[in-house]
Motif scaffolding. Structure first.
Motif, short mmCIF file in Angstrom:
data_model
loop_
_atom_site.label_atom_id
_atom_site.label_comp_id
_atom_site.label_asym_id
_atom_site.label_seq_id
_atom_site.Cartn_x
_atom_site.Cartn_y
_atom_site.Cartn_z
N ASN A 1 0.84 -1.21 0.00
CA ASN A 1 0.00 0.00 0.00
C ASN A 1 0.87 1.26 0.00
N ARG B 1 -5.64 3.14 -1.45
CA ARG B 1 -5.53 2.67 -0.06
C ARG B 1 -6.89 2.47 0.59
N SER C 1 -2.98 4.61 5.71
CA SER C 1 -3.44 3.31 5.24
C SER C 1 -4.96 3.24 5.14
#
Lengths: 247, 261
Positions: free
Chosen positions: A55, A83, B168
């Motif tokens: 990622n 993401r 993330s």
């Protein structure tokens, strides 16, 4: 290769250096939808770096990573959009201490306008109920045990409805008695068909839950196989040595 | 900072200091000045010709300058801190970072008084401008440099994993910064920021150099009229002390509230 569904991630010649130190020396692999991959290997072999490259928390110095057909190493790709579809769980949980549990879960879906506040709240309630922590919705992360924090970190990622979940040693920072609850949630997830890539030292878990196991050593995947073959019939000499020490 | 002791003991200490100073004033000052009683001197220094007005105007200017230069310092300081952080973390904004580093070096490497004098007598030399705004600009520019480094240290103290967790989840850098990192950073640095505010309040006492009537200058004017140093300067000191103690009290309250959250 036990192809369960369409190809989700394709990694081609992935390289990563930190200064003069080359950690990943050309990794090639393919992950299909619904697969559960366990990644094992000695410390410092590059398994976490590999996972974090998927990622782009670590920016690769070479090679390609195709996620759902898009090369995410291409600078013109909006990595934040990608993401959203790649959940990640960390060793240190990384819950946001300045928010309640529920705010942790709702933050990204609401801020990224994927859900309305009401939808996100409903989703958070569902997820908390699923892991039996509904009563902790308004607690602060610091008031929870490590196992509870990690399970909340997992559902925080799930709230984004990701297509794949990356786990970077999710149980390594936990007290031994908390490991079970986290692994059992991960097992439920795997059984529900989630695509998962798990860097782990829990060999029993890898054997039981994974579809394939990767052995990374010296910056490359030295062996990959079904758990049965991987653990009972290892071929690579370094893997044999590794397994003899950890099993 | 001076926050080590509890609220109650801080209040007690303050009252004790007041009592001692009053006692000293009553006992010492009549003996020093021939024949005049404490009341007479008090009258002469503060009541006669409405001299207390110098202190009031001065206090008002001191507070205005402190407040607005703190705002200016916070805004400018945050910008500098973010530029420096973005540069350190992502390698971007090289030129802006260089400008910021130069700014920090110059401001932190020279006395604030010299900065004030340069800004008033050099930069604004040919402009007809009121004194208070000049002081606000000077002290604001000065405290921005210190505040920037405080904020940057606060951001650096937030674990890297917090950035990674935000990223993330697909959150852009700016949102991660505003919703996750800065709230944690501010909590870490609140005592240091408050300290900077208190330092700033005291630093403005050099404003008299450009002819501005701040609290210190106000006391100074009274002395020049009454030829009596003790009363006006002790009064000025007491006023500074009172303001600082009150500010510290509120920050302490805020800190307790933040810690609970």
């Amino acid at each position: 290769m036990p192809a369960k569904g369409n190809v989700l991630i394709e990694v081609k010649g992935l390289r990563k250096s930190f200064g003069d130190n080359e950690v990943l020396k050309g990794i090639d692999t393919t992950v299909c939808e619904g697969e559960v991959i366990a990644i094992v290997g000695p410390s410092g072999c590059g398994k976490s770096t590999f996972l974090r490259s998927l990622n782009l928390l670590e920016v690769p110095t070479g090679g390609q990573i195709l996620f759902e057909g898009v090369d995410i190493t291409d600078k013109s790709v909006n990595i934040n959009k990608m993401r959203e579809k790649i959940g990640m769980v960390f060793q240190q949980f990384n819950l946001f201490p300045n928010m309640t549990v529920k705010e942790n879960i709702m933050l990204a879906p609401v801020r990224l306008k994927i859900m309305s506040k009401e939808e996100a709240s409903k989703k958070a309630d569902e997820l908390l109920k699923r892991i039996g922590l509904s009563d902790k919705a308004d607690a602060r992360p610091s008031q929870l045990s490590g196992g509870q924090q990690q399970r909340i970190a997992i559902i925080r990622s799930l709230a984004m409805n990701p297509d794949v979940m990356l786990f970077d040693e999710p149980t390594s920072a936990l007290d031994p008695e908390m490991v079970g609850e986290v692994l059992s949630l991960m097992k439920d997830l795997a059984e529900s068909g989630m695509t998962m890539m798990i860097v782990t030292h829990e060999m029993g878990f890898a054997r039981e839950v994974a579809d394939r196991v990767f052995f990374i050593n010296d910056g490359v995947i030295q062996e990959e196989n079904t758990p049965q073959e991987f653990f009972s019939n290892p071929k690579n000499p370094r893997l044999k040595e590794f397994l003899s020490k950890v099993l | 900072m001076v926050l080590e002791f509890s609220k109650k003991s801080a209040l007690k200490a303050f009252i004790a200091v007041l009592a001692v100073l009053l006692l000293v004033t009553v006992v010492v000052s009549p003996a020093a000045a021939e024949g005049q009683t404490f009341t007479e001197k008090f009258y002469q220094n503060f009541i006669e010709d409405d001299r207390y007005q110098y202190l009031l105007t001065g206090l008002q200017n001191t507070l205005i300058i402190t407040f607005f230069s703190l705002i200016l310092g916070l805004v400018l300081g945050s910008l500098i801190a973010v530029v420096r952080t973005v540069h350190d973390m992502k390698g971007k904004l090289k030129l802006l970072n260089l400008v910021c580093c130069g700014y920090l070096t110059v401001i932190r490497g020279t006395p604030v008084l010299i900065q004030l004098l340069i800004i008033y007598f050099v930069i604004f030399a040919s402009v007809d401008i009121a004194l208070v705004p000049v002081a606000i600009v000077a002290f604001g520019l000065n405290s921005a440099a210190y505040i920037a480094e405080i904020i940057r240290a606060g951001i650096n103290a937030v674990p890297k994993g917090q950035f990674e967790a935000g990223s993330s989840l697909g959150l852009p850098f700016a949102i991660t910064m505003i919703t996750i990192i800065l709230p944690q950073a501010v909590k870490n640095i609140l005592p240091a920021l408050c300290n900077e505010g208190i330092v700033l309040l005291k630093e403005t006492s050099v404003s008299g150099y450009i002819g501005l009537i701040d609290l210190t200058k106000g006391g100074d004017i009274i002395r020049s009229q009454t030829y009596e140093a003790f009363m006006p300067y002790i009064a000025v000191a007491l006023i500074y002390l009172t303001v600082v103690v009150i500010l510290t009290h509120f920050v302490k309250k805020l800190e307790v509230k933040l810690n609970a959250s």
